[in-house]
Every structure is written in C-alpha cells, then in structure tokens.
Scaffold this active site. Structure first.
Site, PDB file in Angstrom:
ATOM      1  N   GLY A 131      18.029  30.382  -3.393  1.00  0.00           N
ATOM      2  CA  GLY A 131      16.714  29.741  -3.467  1.00  0.00           C
ATOM      3  C   GLY A 131      16.295  29.351  -4.863  1.00  0.00           C
ATOM      4  O   GLY A 131      15.304  28.651  -5.034  1.00  0.00           O
ATOM      5  N   CYS A 175      14.170  14.922  26.255  1.00  0.00           N
ATOM      6  CA  CYS A 175      14.708  13.657  25.763  1.00  0.00           C
ATOM      7  C   CYS A 175      14.844  12.668  26.932  1.00  0.00           C
ATOM      8  O   CYS A 175      15.371  12.997  27.994  1.00  0.00           O
ATOM      9  CB  CYS A 175      16.075  13.895  25.119  1.00  0.00           C
ATOM     10  N   CYS A 206      18.881  12.020  27.446  1.00  0.00           N
ATOM     11  CA  CYS A 206      19.836  13.055  27.851  1.00  0.00           C
ATOM     12  C   CYS A 206      19.171  14.242  28.515  1.00  0.00           C
ATOM     13  O   CYS A 206      19.834  15.168  28.960  1.00  0.00           O
ATOM     14  CB  CYS A 206      20.683  13.518  26.660  1.00  0.00           C
ATOM     15  N   CYS A 265      16.264  12.193  21.559  1.00  0.00           N
ATOM     16  CA  CYS A 265      16.822  13.092  20.546  1.00  0.00           C
ATOM     17  C   CYS A 265      16.912  12.387  19.200  1.00  0.00           C
ATOM     18  O   CYS A 265      17.407  11.267  19.107  1.00  0.00           O
ATOM     19  CB  CYS A 265      18.252  13.499  20.922  1.00  0.00           C
ATOM     20  N   CYS A 288      22.827  13.938  21.379  1.00  0.00           N
ATOM     21  CA  CYS A 288      22.396  13.211  22.564  1.00  0.00           C
ATOM     22  C   CYS A 288      23.601  12.562  23.265  1.00  0.00           C
ATOM     23  O   CYS A 288      23.768  12.652  24.479  1.00  0.00           O
ATOM     24  CB  CYS A 288      21.386  12.147  22.156  1.00  0.00           C
TER      25      CYS A 288
END
Lengths: 236, 299, 261
Positions: free
Chosen positions: B31, B240, B243, B265, B271
C-alpha cells in the site's frame, strides 16, 4: 473559634512611580498596620485621596506593596498577599476574600442574573443554590425582575451599582472588602446594604469598608480607622 | 522481437531494473507509494503509461497478456496497449481472464476470480487518496508516515453529510494490511472486495505521478467506512440482459433515442463465456451465441 | 484550593529564539497551571507570536525548554517528542485557535466535518455519534444546527472563530493556545466570542495562553498577564495588578494608551 485575626497589615507602604511623568514618585500610604477580627467591620476614614482605596487594593492584590506584609488567614495558614504568587492570590480571591467596588465591570452580553449567580458559583455554591442566592439578592436590592435576563450594560448608574452589590454579596467568604458600595444608592437601598453587612458580621465575616455616607458608616462600623495616621511623606 | 530497433517490451533493461526495484519495495511495504523515475512512453498520460511501464518491467516471453478498459477487451485503450506488447514483446495475448498471466486494467477487476500466479496491473491516474483534502504532497507523505488517516474519514463524513450515504462509488479508499491507506485506482467500489486476500499479485502504476504501489497475494484489504455506515457494494436490480448473470457489475447501454436501455455485464469476457455456456438474459437475441474470443497476437 | 504543591501543566524555562542574528524572544520562564488563563500582550514585533509558536512546539527553540504534564501525570520535555506524539498531543490535549480562521479551519469541509475531524483522527468511527457531537458543539458555540453541512466559506468572521473554538475543544483539551482570536472582528462580535470563550474556559477548566495586543481582551479573559517588549518579558503578574498598577514604563505607556478610564 480561632482568635487569630482574619487579616493583619504590618508596616505596609505604597507609592506610585509615574514613568510617563518623568519618573515622579507619588507616596500613597506608609507604615499601615492594623488587624481585623472575624465578625468585625473596620471602616477606613479620611479625606478622599488619602489612600483608603489603595489599602483595599493592596489587600486584594490588585496593587503591589512597596514594603510590609499583608497576612491573610486561609484555614490554618497565614498567607502574605504582598509576597504570594499570582496563583495563590487567585486562590485566596476564590475562597477567602471578596471585593465590592464602586464600578460594575463585567463581560458584555451576560445576563444580570448570571453575573450574580456566577459570583455565587465561584465561591462554591452549586447551580440551583447559586441561582436562588442571585434571585434573593436582586430582589432585596430592588433590581426589577424584568431586568434580570438583560446584561446590565444599558442600566442606569444606580441599577448597575445594585447589581454590583448583589454580585459582591453573592459569594460567602471570610473577608469582604467594600469600596464605596453605597456611593450612588438611595436611602432604601443603603439600608439593604447595611442589613447585608450586618448579617455577614453576625456570620463571622470580617469586613474592611469605605463608606462616605455617615448613616451607613455609623450603622456598620465597629471601628473607624483614620488613615491620615499612615500618610506617606510627600517626596518627589 | 517483432519490431527491430527496440528492446524487448520497449523499455531498456536498466529502466526495467529500476522499475522492478520499485515494485519489490512496493510489495515489501503493501500500500505504500514508491516513487519511480517514470519514463516518457509512446502514448499520452492518462492512457495507462504507469500500467504499461509496470507491465513492461515484469513481462516475459512466456506470459499471456490480457488488457481491459472498463471491463472491456475491445476499447481503443485496451486494444492499443495489447497491440503495443504484441509488437514490442511478441507475447501471446488473450481476452480470457483465466488464460492470462498478466492482466493490465483500467477501472475494473475481472469478475472471474483471479488465481495464484496471476498478476493484475492497475492503471492509476491519481495515486494519493488524501489529495482531496490535503493538497500539499509534503503533508500527505507525513500523514502516511504517521499512520494519520483521520482525514480520510472526514472525506467519507462529508459524503454522508451531503448525500445521506457514502457517495464515493469508485476509487473508494482502502487500508492495506492494516497500515497504509491506498487509492485502488478508479475501479468501482463493487470490485473492492475482490482485492481482499486475493491470491493474485496486484500492482499499481501511476505514470504522470511517478508512483508504484502494490498489494501482495493474500493481503487483507479493508474498505474504509463507519460503524453505522458500513461499506457496501453497489446492488443491481436486474441480472445482465445478455447473459443473465447476477451479482456482477453492469454497464448501462443506451439502445435508442427513445429511452430504451439495457444493463449488461461490464466484463465482456465474462459475459461472452457465460453466453457460450448457454446462459441467456432477458434481452439476448434469439439464437444468441457467444462471440469467439479475440485471437492471440504474436508468436 | 490548597494547590501550592500541585505540579504545573506547562513549565517554561529560559526559552530563547534567534532567527539568525535577530532575536525572537529571550529567556522566557513561567509556569502555567490547570485552569489558568495567561495573556501575553505587547505590540507587533514584541516576540509574543514567536513565543506562542515555541510553546505550541511549532517552532524549535534556540535554547531553553518547554515541559508539559501529560494526562498520565508524567511531565515530558516537548522537544523530545517525536512527530507522531507531537501531533497526537496537538489534537487531543491541546487546541490552537488561529487569528486567521482560514488557517485554523478546513475551508472546503462542512462545519460538522471541521468539528468531527479531531474525533475521527483519534479513532471515532460512528458517523451518528460524530455528527451528534458536532451538533452539540455547534450549539455550544452558538452556530445554528442548520449550518452543520455548510462550509465555513459562507460564515461571518465571528462564526468562523466560534467554529474554530468548537473544532479545538471537541476533544476536551486541557491547554488551548489562542493567537489574537478577536482581532479583525467587530466590537459586538468580539464581545460575543469573548463571553463564549470565557464561559467555556471556566466550565471546562481549561488552561489558556492567549496572545493579544488588546488589553481589554486580556482583562476580560486572563488571570495573569505577561508584557513583552523587544523579545523580553518585561512585566508579569496578576491581570488586574499589571493593568491597574503597572510597574514598568512601557507597561504604563501601553495601559495609558489603550485603556479609557
């Protein structure tokens, strides 16, 4: 039931050096020595300008002393105000001595009732008791209730003076310094102050006062001390 | 080498070494933003110059590279970076998340879980999470050094005060390994939980700001929040449209100028793979079939 | 108050600051106890602001020491604190009310966020509690609760100063530094701020070191006054003593120039 005095002044002197006037030195008082017992009211006498007010201010710590000692009884201690640290003097002002001046000097915007109640709280009363004390004093001193919620800045001179007296008597301390608290009061209100002083005396409060009205002086004084005896030598 | 005159993966070896050192330090201090000597790249700032340099420094002949932009493999940015590495390193490229060894991304983490051995490289525009409230770099560095992150919560407080909830939906600040607060780049906060304990190595490159930082595999990543306003990801009402996938990040697609729209998606590869497996959403065309993945370049 | 055996909160000895050859302040020594209000007065260039920065450990002294008694009862030399400890002290046990509110506030952050920042900095993580505390403090400094989400940009000078007070006092500090907090405010606005500060100081038992060129402010707020001139403390004593019985020529000049009656 101590027999020690509440305050003892021992050979106290005061002068001012005025640097802005070529360092002129103005003697105020010299060799001031006296003591005040619990329950006693000593009135300082003498013409104006003789240094009566200066003596009260030295006891209260507002003026420095050139010489001498001012011993104040604080419980079992005797504290010399003339030599004490500021913090010690402030502590004495909270618990041992109060000062009622001729003038009301307060923060703007604070309501009258709060000014008086604050003073009561300063000496240790709790909120409700302080408020009761404030109401009682303002009532006795004939400050109209409609004014209590207002700051005293716009009050008449007499009203301000009565608020000032109420504030001065709100706290309960062993020594009270009274610097012409009746200066601009009418007879009825002077009588209230006389009663307040005498009540305190009966409770054992020691007082040192300056009163120009003879009726007040005669009604409260156990002893009148003519301070011309302590006149400073007029040396430049 | 498919292009003569250039070193493998464009950058010279000394530069790669410098960048690798920065990456190693970044991994060692999860980080923490490591400064590095960002090079001029043959693309403008904002097009992923930081991510490209990180990828160039770590990529090898055997790597398989996937590049996505907003979840899509076929946007200009993704296509040009993929071509860049196909050309300068000659590596295989793919659109399949599970086939890739290195995934360079702008603004998304793929839906398919990453696995051990994969590296995801984030393109970062502004690496400093404290910048919003503290413009002085000297001061933000000191705040990081002293683990002094009250300001970060002031930002979230302001969000709730103004919007009634934490309105930050992307570049949502996280604390890495219980220490450094980090900007996860402008991914939707939906993706934040994917960073937590991920088995993949996560590298972040900011070219213009000259910073590299990292989250090593299996590292705790916590999204900052308040006890009474806990972190929560976006929720989509419908699956979605193509899909039928649920609990994935959806993009809004405008269909016409009469208000017609659908949600699909954002991760195009995910997808396509689902559709290839026979899943269909409400608006899937009849006889819908999966588009084949884009063929790999190079080799 | 049998307090003579108490230990001071802040203990300053021989504090001296040179800027190159130029003297900032010289050989300042004093003790400050809990609940005490000390005013440092003097003209511009007298060294009072330098002294305040030294005391608040924003500036390193050339020589001398400032020691502070922490809540754990241990008195430490402030020069020996590391940066993290110093910052923690500054936003928990201390406060600093600046002359310019823009330096003391985050102007881009709401009033509530400004007050809440110190709480969040020391780990508060409950939005509702932080906001409730912020609202309570806005009330205590007489800022309308409806302004809680406004930034200080739209606030008057007096409101900004009151917001600074709230922002500093929210963690219940024991020592607050104030640098000319009332300068630039209208007289009536000053009075309101002074009254507010005075009552908060008393209710919270705060120790305060206030730098001011305004002797009326010093009289209203302080127990003690230190008069500075050309870097030196030339007079130091009870507030009413310094103002009513000034000893030094310079203090007499100050008092006679500023105070009417």
């Amino acid at each position: 039931m101590s027999t020690q005095p509440v305050v003892v002044l021992d050979d106290v002197s005061k002068s001012f050096t005025l640097h802005l006037q070529g360092g002129a030195r103005i003697g105020v008082v010299a060799g001031v020595s006296f003591a005040v017992e619990a329950g006693e009211c000593v009135v300082l006498g003498g013409p104006s300008g003789a240094g009566k007010s200066s003596i009260l201010k030295m006891i209260y710590g507002t003026y420095r002393c050139d010489r001498g000692h001012i011993r104040l009884r604080d419980g079992d201690d005797a504290v010399d105000v003339a030599a004490a640290q500021p913090r010690r003097v402030l502590a004495l002002r909270r618990s041992v001595m109060g000062y009622v001046s001729q003038f009301l000097r307060v923060i703007p915007r604070v309501p009258t009732i709060e000014i008086v109640a604050d003073a009561a709280r300063d000496s240790g009363l709790d909120g409700d008791a302080a408020m009761m004390r404030a109401r009682d004093l303002l009532t006795r001193l004939n400050v109209p209730e409609r004014l209590w919620a207002l700051p005293p800045a716009t009050f008449s001179g007499g009203e301000q003076q009565r608020v000032n007296v109420a504030r001065g008597f709100a706290a309960e301390r062993p020594l009270l310094l009274l610097d012409e608290p009746t200066a601009s009061l009418d007879a009825a209100n002077r009588k209230v102050v006389i009663d307040l002083v005498n009540e305190r005396k009966r409770r054992g409060v020691a007082m040192i006062g300056i009163f120009h009205d003879e009726d007040v002086r005669d009604a409260v004084a156990d002893r009148i001390l003519d301070i011309r005896a302590f006149a400073a030598p007029h040396a430049a | 080498m498919s292009t003569t005159g250039y070193n493998f993966a464009y950058l010279d070896e000394q530069t790669k070494r410098m960048i690798r050192r920065a990456i190693l330090k970044a991994i060692a201090i999860p980080g923490y933003q490591v400064p590095f000597a960002s090079r001029e790249m043959p693309m403008p700032y904002g097009w992923g110059t930081g991510g490209v340099q990180v990828t160039a420094a770590i990529i090898g002949h055997d790597d398989v590279l996937k590049v996505i932009d907003q979840g899509s493999d076929d946007t200009t940015n993704a296509v040009s970076i993929r071509k860049f590495f196909a050309k300068t390193a000659g590596v295989a490229t793919t659109t399949r998340t599970r086939e890739a060894t290195i995934i360079q991304t702008r603004h998304r983490i793929p839906e398919a879980p990453l696995r051990e051995g994969q590296i995801i490289v984030y393109q970062v525009p502004i690496p400093e999470p404290l910048r919003f409230l503290e413009p002085r770099e000297t001061e933000t560095r000191r705040l990081h050094a002293l683990n002094d992150y009250g300001l970060m919560h002031v930002k979230l407080y302001e969000d709730i005060a103004r919007h009634g909830h934490i309105a930050t939906t992307y570049a949502y600040p996280v604390q890495v390994a219980g220490r450094y607060v980090m900007d996860p780049s402008p991914i939707p906060k939906f993706d934040n939980p994917k960073m937590h304990m991920s088995p993949a190595l996560q590298l972040f490159g900011a070219g213009r700001e000259k910073r590299i930082y990292a989250v090593p595999p299996h590292t705790p990543v916590k999204s900052l929040d308040f006890d009474d306003h806990p972190f929560a990801v976006q929720h989509f009402d419908k699956p979605c449209a193509l899909c039928g996938a649920e609990r994935v990040y959806l993009d809004e697609v405008v269909l016409d100028d009469r208000g017609g729209r659908m949600f699909v998606c954002s991760d195009t590869d995910y997808c396509e793979e689902r559709r290839a497996q026979g899943h269909a959403g409400a608006m899937a065309p009849d006889g819908a079939r999966a588009q084949p993945g884009e063929a790999g370049h190079g080799r | 108050m049998a307090a003579d055996d108490d230990l001071p909160l802040l203990s300053v000895r021989g504090l001296t600051k040179y800027y190159g050859d130029r003297l900032g302040c010289a050989d300042v020594s004093f003790d400050l106890f809990e609940g005490e209000v000390l005013a440092i007065v003097g003209e511009s260039g007298s060294g009072k602001s330098t002294l305040l920065s030294l005391l608040a450990s924003e500036l390193a002294a050339t020589s001398g020491a400032v020691r502070y008694r922490f809540r754990d009862g241990v008195t430490r030399d402030l020069a020996a604190l590391d940066e993290a400890e110093r910052r923690h002290l500054l936003r928990t046990d201390w406060g600093f009310v600046r002359q310019d509110a823009r330096e003391g506030l985050r102007m881009g952050v709401s009033a509530g966020g400004n007050v809440g920042e110190r709480l969040m900095a020391v780990g508060a993580r409950h939005y509702g509690d932080i906001r409730a505390t912020a609202l309570d403090w806005l009330g205590r400094v007489e800022i309308d609760a409806a302004r809680v989400d406004d930034t200080p940009h739209g606030f008057s000078g007096g409101m900004r100063q009151r917001l600074q007070v709230a922002r500093n006092l929210v963690t219940g500090p024991r020592l607050v530094f104030m640098d000319e907090p009332t300068s630039g405010l209208d007289v009536s606005v000053q009075a309101r701020l002074l009254d507010l500060v005075r009552s908060l100081v008393r209710d919270m038992g705060l120790a305060v070191i206030i730098v001011t060129h305004d002797l009326a402010v010093a009289r209203l707020l302080s127990h003690r006054i230190m008069v500075m001139r050309r870097g030196f403390v030339i007079e130091h004593g009870l507030a009413d003593q310094v103002l009513d019985d000034p000893r030094e020529a310079y203090t007499q000049l100050l008092v006679s120039s500023v105070l009417a009656a």
